[in-house]
Structures are given as structure tokens and as C-alpha cells.
Design an enzyme around this catalytic site. Structure first.
Site, PDB file in Angstrom:
ATOM      1  N   ASP A 223       0.877  -1.177   0.000  1.00  0.00           N
ATOM      2  CA  ASP A 223       0.000   0.000   0.000  1.00  0.00           C
ATOM      3  C   ASP A 223       0.913   1.225   0.000  1.00  0.00           C
ATOM      4  O   ASP A 223       1.601   1.496   0.995  1.00  0.00           O
ATOM      5  CB  ASP A 223      -0.877  -0.063   1.264  1.00  0.00           C
ATOM      6  CG  ASP A 223      -1.875   1.077   1.348  1.00  0.00           C
ATOM      7  OD1 ASP A 223      -1.628   2.132   0.734  1.00  0.00           O
ATOM      8  OD2 ASP A 223      -2.882   0.910   2.060  1.00  0.00           O
ATOM      9  N   HIS A 224       0.895   1.948  -1.098  1.00  0.00           N
ATOM     10  CA  HIS A 224       1.853   3.049  -1.258  1.00  0.00           C
ATOM     11  C   HIS A 224       1.533   4.246  -0.359  1.00  0.00           C
ATOM     12  O   HIS A 224       2.318   5.187  -0.257  1.00  0.00           O
ATOM     13  CB  HIS A 224       1.910   3.473  -2.733  1.00  0.00           C
ATOM     14  CG  HIS A 224       3.259   3.987  -3.155  1.00  0.00           C
ATOM     15  ND1 HIS A 224       4.252   4.337  -2.269  1.00  0.00           N
ATOM     16  CD2 HIS A 224       3.771   4.212  -4.384  1.00  0.00           C
ATOM     17  CE1 HIS A 224       5.316   4.766  -2.928  1.00  0.00           C
ATOM     18  NE2 HIS A 224       5.054   4.698  -4.216  1.00  0.00           N
TER      19      HIS A 224
END
Ligand code: CAO
Length: 249
Positions: A223-224
Site C-alpha cells: 500500500d503506497h
């Protein structure tokens, strides 16, 4: 407030609904219950998490030698997945923000101090993800027993919600089947998932020497919003180091 970019999200073209039977014979089959639920969850996670997948190769030559020794000299069969779980637990300790979830406001990280690992299991009714608890306190042999028992239960009897809850991080291993890389979808509210595909013998150059090494493809989706690319790269390099010292695992 006016929508400055009305093309984002709000005006997708309608889903195509052709009359397939106009082109040839078809059969209509409803999705199974598990498939239907999984489809909704996958769609939500894919749309709401900004995914990036980082790929790397880990050298598991030493680890495979260790596994073969356990099997031949002690009669103990430990699946590669059990060692992967141990290495991931060590990596989660070294990179605590991988063992975390964003809270509902999206402004706080919940850092977990426990190490429960989900494993994707391919069952006749669809994909299930049982969670193996307290992996930090279990040996690879105990983990191999847990993997065998819970994946058999997932395939034959199904799993309770409790058996699929409380995970920190998921591993999806397609290594027994094949592939060189894929993009696993993050199992929200976790922030990363490791995909594993089939190990291959590969010639590596070491100075002037060529040697054959068994290389394991790893695909880490993250999850950036929580994890940056450099840490994802370090996480997979950490796994490579961990596999090089199997006795430590
Ligand atoms: N490279 C090469 N061989 C591998 C390997 C890898 N990465 N991983 C496993 N193998 C080998 C094992 O060593 C085993 O061989 P031996 O019997 O000679 O030791 C054989 O492949 C079968 O292993 P396995 O994959 O069945 O066993 P496992 O404990 O590693 O996996 C489970 C258990 C439950 C993860 C697996 O059966 C499964 O369901 N995998 C599919 C997961 C899936 O569908 N993911 C996609 C989710 S997204 O749709």
C-alpha cells in the site's frame, strides 16, 4: 465544490453486455458463495488501495539444501512455505510498518506486536485465507504441520470467520504450480502481501566463476500510502539474507 476532473471515477462507460448467444452456444452458471464474497472483497481492495508490486529473486540454494537434509537425514518434510513464514516474521520485526494497518480515518497507523500470517489456499470452492497465529513462537516444523492441517480443513470442511481473522500479513504461494511473477491483491486492512512463484535454477556470475543457484521469485504488493518503494526493496533483500542462513530461521 465543482468537480475539476469529472472523468475520474464518475463517468466510466457502461459495462458491455453483449448477447453472447448470438455468437455461439453458452451456459449460464452462478458464482459460488465463496467466489461471490471474494470477488467483492478483491474489487474493494483493488480500487481503494494504491497498489505497487515490487519483484525480486531470492537465493534459496542453502535453504533447499537444509530442507533436503531435514528430509533425508531426519525424515522431516517441511514445505518451503514454512520457512517463508519464518523469514517474513523476521522481516516484519525489522520493518514494523509492514506489520500495520491504517485506521479508519487514514491518519493513524496501528502497529501490531503480534505475528499472525495469512496463507492463500486454493480450494474447490474458491480462494480462502486462513490465518496461522503466533508464527514468531513456532518452529518451521510446527508451521508446516499447521499449514497442512489448515489447508486440508479449508479444502474439505471450510473455515470459520475466526480462522480467517486477525492476520497481519499474507503470503500467496503459487510455487507448487508455476509462474515467474504476479501481482497479489492486498488483503485489507493489511498493508502488504507477498506472492511467491516457482524457484528456478539460474546461472550466476561470481567474479570469473559461474555457479548454479536456485532462485525464488518474490512479488511484494504494498500500500503506497504506508510503504515506500525503497523499503519494499529492502524488505525483499532482507528475505534474501534470511534464506541464506536457514539454521537461523
Ligand atoms: N518453488 C518450487 N517448488 C515449490 C515451491 C516454489 N516456490 N513452493 C512449493 N514447492 C513444491 C513443494 O516443495 C512441494 O514439493 P515436494 O512435495 O517435492 O516437497 C510441491 O511444490 C507442492 O507444494 P505445495 O504448494 O502444495 O505446498 P505448500 O505447503 O507450499 O502450499 C498451499 C500450501 C496451501 C499454499 C498451496 O497448496 C496452495 O493452495 N497454493 C495456491 C495459493 C493460491 O491460490 N494463491 C493465489 C491467490 S490469488 O488468486
Amino acid at each position: 465544490m465543482t468537480d475539476k476532473n469529472p472523468t475520474i471515477g464518475s463517468s466510466l462507460p457502461a459495462w458491455p453486455e453483449p448477447d453472447f448467444s448470438a455468437f455461439g452456444e453458452v451456459e449460464i452458471k452462478a458464482l459460488g458463495g465463496i467466489q461471490h464474497v471474494t470477488a467483492g472483497i478483491m474489487h474493494r481492495n483493488w480500487l481503494s488501495i494504491p497498489h505497487v508490486t515490487h519483484h525480486d529473486l531470492a537465493d534459496i540454494t542453502q535453504l533447499e539444501a537444509h530442507r533436503t537434509q531435514l528430509k533425508n537425514e531426519h525424515g522431516i518434510r517441511v514445505t518451503p512455505l514454512a520457512f517463508q513464514i519464518k523469514a517474513v516474521v523476521a522481516a516484519l520485526k525489522a520493518f514494523p510498518h509492514f506489520n500495520a494497518s491504517l485506521d479508519a480515518s487514514g491518519k493513524k497507523l496501528v502497529l501490531k506486536k503480534y505475528f499472525n500470517i495469512g496463507i492463500a489456499v486454493d480450494t474447490p470452492s474458491g480462494l480462502l485465507v486462513p490465518v496461522i497465529r503466533d508464527c514468531d513462537s513456532k518452529s518451521p516444523t510446527q508451521l508446516a504441520e499447521d499449514i497442512a492441517a489448515i489447508s486440508e480443513k479449508a479444502r474439505s470442511k471450510g473455515l470459520s470467520m475466526a480462522e480467517m481473522s486477525g492476520g497481519c500479513f499474507t503470503i500467496s504461494s503459487l510455487g507448487g504450480i508455476g509462474g515467474t511473477a504476479f501481482t497479489p491483491i492486498i488483503n485489507a486492512p493489511e498493508v502488504a502481501i507477498l506472492g511467491v512463484t516457482k524457484a528456478q535454477w539460474t546461472a550466476r556470475r561470481d567474479g570469473d566463476e559461474l555457479s548454479w543457484r536456485l532462485m525464488l521469485p518474490l512479488s511484494l504488493s504494498y500500500d503506497h500510502r504506508v510503504i515506500n518503494g525503497a523499503d519494499a526493496a529492502r524488505f525483499l533483500r532482507f528475505l534474501d539474507d534470511a534464506f541464506a542462513d536457514p539454521a537461523q530461521l
